[in-house]
Write a protein that holds these residues in place. Structure first.
Motif, PDB file in Angstrom:
ATOM      1  N   ILE A 262      -0.894  12.095   0.480  1.00 31.81           N
ATOM      2  CA  ILE A 262       0.519  11.349   0.617  1.00 31.81           C
ATOM      3  C   ILE A 262       0.594  11.181   2.414  1.00 31.81           C
ATOM      4  CG2 ILE A 262       1.983  13.444   0.832  1.00 31.81           C
ATOM      5  CD1 ILE A 262       2.964  10.357  -0.903  1.00 31.81           C
ATOM      6  N   SER A 263       0.035  12.246   3.012  1.00 34.86           N
ATOM      7  CA  SER A 263       0.194  12.107   4.581  1.00 34.86           C
ATOM      8  C   SER A 263      -0.905  11.382   5.092  1.00 34.86           C
ATOM      9  CB  SER A 263      -0.087  13.634   5.167  1.00 34.86           C
ATOM     10  OG  SER A 263      -1.280  14.100   4.595  1.00 34.86           O
ATOM     11  N   VAL A 264      -2.326  11.175   4.616  1.00 33.98           N
ATOM     12  CA  VAL A 264      -3.095  10.350   5.050  1.00 33.98           C
ATOM     13  C   VAL A 264      -2.905   8.876   4.703  1.00 33.98           C
ATOM     14  CG1 VAL A 264      -5.590   9.863   5.224  1.00 33.98           C
ATOM     15  CG2 VAL A 264      -4.873  12.003   5.441  1.00 33.98           C
ATOM     16  N   GLY A 265      -2.382   8.599   3.386  1.00 37.99           N
ATOM     17  CA  GLY A 265      -1.950   7.420   2.956  1.00 37.99           C
ATOM     18  C   GLY A 265      -0.922   6.856   3.687  1.00 37.99           C
TER      19      GLY A 265
ATOM     20  N   GLU B 145      -0.105   6.767  -6.792  1.00 34.29           N
ATOM     21  CA  GLU B 145      -1.027   7.907  -7.104  1.00 34.29           C
ATOM     22  C   GLU B 145      -0.441   9.144  -6.679  1.00 34.29           C
ATOM     23  OE1 GLU B 145      -4.478   7.466  -7.721  1.00 34.29           O
ATOM     24  OE2 GLU B 145      -3.869   5.411  -8.168  1.00 34.29           O
ATOM     25  N   PHE B 146       0.331   9.301  -5.795  1.00 34.75           N
ATOM     26  CA  PHE B 146       1.003  10.726  -5.794  1.00 34.75           C
ATOM     27  C   PHE B 146       1.665  11.080  -7.020  1.00 34.75           C
ATOM     28  CE2 PHE B 146       4.562  13.333  -4.361  1.00 34.75           C
ATOM     29  CZ  PHE B 146       3.862  14.313  -3.691  1.00 34.75           C
ATOM     30  N   LYS B 147       2.353  10.113  -7.761  1.00 35.38           N
ATOM     31  CA  LYS B 147       3.149  10.621  -9.028  1.00 35.38           C
ATOM     32  C   LYS B 147       2.197  11.150 -10.086  1.00 35.38           C
ATOM     33  CE  LYS B 147       7.272   8.046  -8.517  1.00 35.38           C
ATOM     34  NZ  LYS B 147       8.312   7.100  -9.264  1.00 35.38           N
ATOM     35  N   LYS B 148       0.911  10.612  -9.693  1.00 34.68           N
ATOM     36  CA  LYS B 148      -0.115  11.295 -11.053  1.00 34.68           C
ATOM     37  C   LYS B 148      -0.490  12.557 -10.932  1.00 34.68           C
ATOM     38  CE  LYS B 148      -2.386   6.681 -11.523  1.00 34.68           C
ATOM     39  NZ  LYS B 148      -3.688   5.953 -11.478  1.00 34.68           N
ATOM     40  N   PHE B 149      -0.178  13.207  -9.552  1.00 36.54           N
ATOM     41  CA  PHE B 149      -0.490  14.523  -9.765  1.00 36.54           C
ATOM     42  C   PHE B 149       0.572  15.302 -10.626  1.00 36.54           C
ATOM     43  CE2 PHE B 149      -2.570  12.988  -6.072  1.00 36.54           C
ATOM     44  CZ  PHE B 149      -3.705  13.857  -5.884  1.00 36.54           C
ATOM     45  N   ALA B 150       0.067  16.367 -11.347  1.00 38.94           N
ATOM     46  CA  ALA B 150       0.899  17.043 -12.135  1.00 38.94           C
ATOM     47  C   ALA B 150       1.574  18.306 -11.149  1.00 38.94           C
ATOM     48  CB  ALA B 150       0.272  17.996 -13.212  1.00 38.94           C
ATOM     49  N   THR B 151       0.838  18.693 -10.390  1.00 37.50           N
ATOM     50  CA  THR B 151       1.209  20.022  -9.214  1.00 37.50           C
ATOM     51  C   THR B 151       1.032  19.558  -8.082  1.00 37.50           C
ATOM     52  OG1 THR B 151      -0.518  21.360  -9.398  1.00 37.50           O
ATOM     53  CG2 THR B 151       1.219  21.648 -10.747  1.00 37.50           C
ATOM     54  N   ILE B 152       1.845  19.775  -7.097  1.00 36.70           N
ATOM     55  CA  ILE B 152       1.551  19.309  -5.652  1.00 36.70           C
ATOM     56  C   ILE B 152       0.855  20.379  -5.106  1.00 36.70           C
ATOM     57  CG2 ILE B 152       2.925  19.015  -3.283  1.00 36.70           C
ATOM     58  CD1 ILE B 152       5.273  17.798  -4.929  1.00 36.70           C
ATOM     59  N   ASP B 153      -0.167  20.079  -4.895  1.00 35.51           N
ATOM     60  CA  ASP B 153      -1.230  20.883  -4.302  1.00 35.51           C
ATOM     61  C   ASP B 153      -1.758  20.411  -3.059  1.00 35.51           C
ATOM     62  OD1 ASP B 153      -2.675  19.028  -5.281  1.00 35.51           O
ATOM     63  OD2 ASP B 153      -4.079  20.298  -6.297  1.00 35.51           O
ATOM     64  N   PHE B 154      -2.738  21.021  -2.299  1.00 35.01           N
ATOM     65  CA  PHE B 154      -3.297  20.316  -0.847  1.00 35.01           C
ATOM     66  C   PHE B 154      -3.721  19.051  -1.159  1.00 35.01           C
ATOM     67  CE2 PHE B 154      -6.713  19.844   2.105  1.00 35.01           C
ATOM     68  CZ  PHE B 154      -6.026  19.880   3.164  1.00 35.01           C
ATOM     69  N   SER B 155      -4.425  18.791  -2.198  1.00 35.46           N
ATOM     70  CA  SER B 155      -5.097  17.178  -2.456  1.00 35.46           C
ATOM     71  C   SER B 155      -3.920  16.259  -2.380  1.00 35.46           C
ATOM     72  CB  SER B 155      -5.932  17.060  -3.362  1.00 35.46           C
ATOM     73  OG  SER B 155      -5.312  17.467  -4.539  1.00 35.46           O
TER      74      SER B 155
ATOM     75  N   MET C  57       0.809  -1.217  -0.043  1.00 32.04           N
ATOM     76  CA  MET C  57       0.056  -0.072  -0.018  1.00 32.04           C
ATOM     77  C   MET C  57       0.741   1.133   0.047  1.00 32.04           C
ATOM     78  SD  MET C  57      -2.941  -1.161  -0.387  1.00 32.04           S
ATOM     79  CE  MET C  57      -3.520   0.580  -0.422  1.00 32.04           C
ATOM     80  N   ILE C  58       2.196   1.366   0.535  1.00 31.07           N
ATOM     81  CA  ILE C  58       2.795   2.441   0.472  1.00 31.07           C
ATOM     82  C   ILE C  58       3.325   2.764  -1.075  1.00 31.07           C
ATOM     83  CG2 ILE C  58       5.202   3.071   1.173  1.00 31.07           C
ATOM     84  CD1 ILE C  58       5.158   1.839   3.601  1.00 31.07           C
ATOM     85  N   LEU C  59       3.543   1.492  -1.680  1.00 28.24           N
ATOM     86  CA  LEU C  59       3.934   1.732  -3.146  1.00 28.24           C
ATOM     87  C   LEU C  59       2.533   2.096  -3.918  1.00 28.24           C
ATOM     88  CD1 LEU C  59       6.106  -1.289  -3.717  1.00 28.24           C
ATOM     89  CD2 LEU C  59       6.925   0.743  -3.590  1.00 28.24           C
ATOM     90  N   ALA C  60       1.373   1.770  -3.420  1.00 30.56           N
ATOM     91  CA  ALA C  60       0.284   2.387  -4.052  1.00 30.56           C
ATOM     92  C   ALA C  60      -0.053   3.728  -3.970  1.00 30.56           C
ATOM     93  CB  ALA C  60      -1.046   1.313  -3.686  1.00 30.56           C
ATOM     94  N   VAL C  61       0.406   4.315  -2.651  1.00 31.97           N
ATOM     95  CA  VAL C  61       0.249   5.606  -2.389  1.00 31.97           C
ATOM     96  C   VAL C  61       1.356   6.474  -3.250  1.00 31.97           C
ATOM     97  CG1 VAL C  61       0.316   7.510  -0.482  1.00 31.97           C
ATOM     98  CG2 VAL C  61      -0.776   5.152  -0.094  1.00 31.97           C
ATOM     99  N   LEU C  62       2.439   5.901  -3.367  1.00 31.95           N
ATOM    100  CA  LEU C  62       3.440   6.661  -4.104  1.00 31.95           C
ATOM    101  C   LEU C  62       2.943   6.574  -5.645  1.00 31.95           C
ATOM    102  CD1 LEU C  62       6.713   5.536  -2.577  1.00 31.95           C
ATOM    103  CD2 LEU C  62       5.715   7.688  -2.489  1.00 31.95           C
TER     104      LEU C  62
END
Length: 116
Positions: free
Chosen positions: A90-93, A75-85, A68-73
């Motif tokens: 990443i923090s809740v995951g 999903e995080f890489k799919k974000f174009a910009t690092i915003d609040f979501s 699940m750590i790898l799954a969270v990472l």
């Protein structure tokens, strides 16, 4: 007090499976049978306290937490910009994954035979 502290790993995994079930059911109307099986097995382990099943469950949940750590990472890489979501994901995951890993280590630890 120590007796109840050793029950925390199972209670966390049970509550996580209930949350996962409700998330799937209320979100899409889909019944996730995997979460029902996890809930039943961990609930039975809470009362029966079989050492071998505890070691197996602790190991499986540890590996699932790493996955699940790898799954969270991923999903995080799919974000174009690092915003609040993205930061929230990443923090809740990571929080959920690391608490799951800690709970699995706790289940494993209390199931291994103790030397006197």
């Amino acid at each position: 007090m120590k007796k109840y502290l050793f029950l925390l790993p199972e209670f966390f995994i049970i509550s996580l499976s209930i949350f996962w079930f409700l998330d799937n059911y209320l979100g899409s109307g889909h019944i996730n049978y995997f979460t029902v099986v996890v809930f039943i097995i961990v609930s039975l382990q809470l009362f029966i306290k079989n050492k071998i099943v505890g070691i197996i469950l602790g190991s499986v949940f540890f590996l699932f937490g790493l996955y699940m750590i790898l799954a969270v990472l991923s999903e995080f890489k799919k974000f174009a910009t690092i915003d609040f979501s993205a930061i929230q994901l990443i923090s809740v995951g990571f929080l959920i994954c690391f608490v799951l890993i800690a709970a699995s280590i706790g289940m494993f630890y209390k199931s291994i035979p103790k030397k006197i």
